[in-house]
Design an enzyme around this catalytic site. Structure first.
Site, PDB file in Angstrom:
ATOM      1  N   LYS A 206       0.816  -1.224   0.000  1.00  0.00           N
ATOM      2  CA  LYS A 206       0.000   0.000   0.000  1.00  0.00           C
ATOM      3  C   LYS A 206       0.849   1.272   0.000  1.00  0.00           C
ATOM      4  CE  LYS A 206      -4.225  -2.168   1.399  1.00  0.00           C
ATOM      5  NZ  LYS A 206      -5.240  -2.461   2.383  1.00  0.00           N
ATOM      6  N   ARG A 248      -3.341 -10.228   5.051  1.00  0.00           N
ATOM      7  CA  ARG A 248      -3.676 -10.309   3.615  1.00  0.00           C
ATOM      8  C   ARG A 248      -2.497  -9.762   2.812  1.00  0.00           C
ATOM      9  NH1 ARG A 248      -5.772  -7.071  -0.315  1.00  0.00           N
ATOM     10  NH2 ARG A 248      -7.263  -8.004  -1.757  1.00  0.00           N
TER      11      ARG A 248
END
Ligand code: PMM
Length: 271
Positions: A206, A248
């Site tokens: 991210k 995840r």
């Protein structure tokens, strides 16, 4: 014990992190098998990008991406003792994916508890402020940790009322959060773990990691999503140490190895 590792399988042309790599169903199935071989406990199949600014794709397109992929992977996943999850915001997609063999509903809208309850599926309730299209337009909280925590505790209660009995809560890193919000939530992950509800977390590749990595190497050049492995692994290990139950990730092999080392450390009496 290490947290469960959920491997990301985006069957989309436009996800921020791996957009287009597995958009073709055959390529997606091959990638799913690779994630299993690398040690994923869960394969998370998604057919709609939720990157900031993403446009919705339409239910039919999403269904055509995820259902054949799930059907093609069901036997391999069972043979590996793993599970499939469906990453969607849409009830119809969730129902069809669960009917096709997924057993976990990864719900970035935290609103599909009834679908999970009816199907007897696991439910991941993720926090998001707003919608993907606009969520990064100046998100505001008075106290991000307290507000996200309260939201997730209430979601878990709704999930129980709807008949879901396997529930995870996820702070939704990057979903309606500034750089500071993301780090505050990660730093206070133990406050989510303290709820007693299993915590899932996704930091992999991210943008908030890109900024830190650029500063760390002194170049001020933000690495692209596929060059954020160090930050992804570091935050996965941090989350495991804080007590997260599921991580995840895109880079399954490296994460499984790193989390194995963390679990060994915890087992050695070091904490
Ligand atoms: N992040 C993305 C998509 N789905 N689901 C959960 N539960 N938690 C997350 O942090 C999360 C998610 C971001 O998109 P990507 O698939 O491109 O990484």
């Amino acid at each position: 014990m290490r947290p469960l590792v959920m491997g990301v399988l985006n069957v989309t042309p436009d996800s921020f992190s791996d957009g287009g790599s597995w958009a073709d169903p055959d390529a997606a199935v091959q990638r799913g098998r690779q994630l299993l071989a690398e040690g994923a406990d869960i394969i998370d199949v998604g057919g709609e990008s939720t990157r900031p600014g993403a446009e919705p794709v339409g239910i039919d397109t999403e269904l055509a991406r995820v259902v054949p992929t799930i059907e093609a992977l069901v036997d391999d996943v069972a043979a590996a003792g793993a599970r499939l999850s469906i990453d969607t915001r849409h009830a119809e997609v969730a129902r069809e994916a669960l009917a096709a063999g997924a057993t976990i509903l990864n719900d970035v809208s935290a609103s599909l508890e009834h679908v999970a309850g009816e199907a007897g599926a696991g439910w991941v309730a993720m926090h998001m402020l707003g919608e993907p299209g606009t969520m990064q337009d100046d998100p505001h909280y008075d106290d991000v940790v307290a507000e996200v925590r309260a939201f997730l505790v209430a979601a878990e209660e709704r999930g129980r009322d709807a008949g879901a009995d396997e529930i995870w809560i996820d702070p939704g890193i990057g979903f309606g959060k500034t750089f500071e919000h993301n780090w505050a939530l990660l730093g206070a992950l133990d406050q989510l773990v303290d709820t007693g509800i299993p915590v899932a977390v996704g930091t992999s590749r991210k943008g908030f990691l890109g900024a830190v990595l650029a500063e760390a190497d002194g170049t001020d050049q933000r690495p692209g999503p596929e060059d954020r492995l160090e930050g992804s692994i570091t935050t996965a290990c941090w989350a495991a140490t804080m007590g997260a139950a599921m991580i995840r990730v895109h880079d399954v092999r490296a994460t499984v190895a790193a989390l194995g080392a963390v679990a060994t450390l915890h087992g050695s009496g070091g904490t």
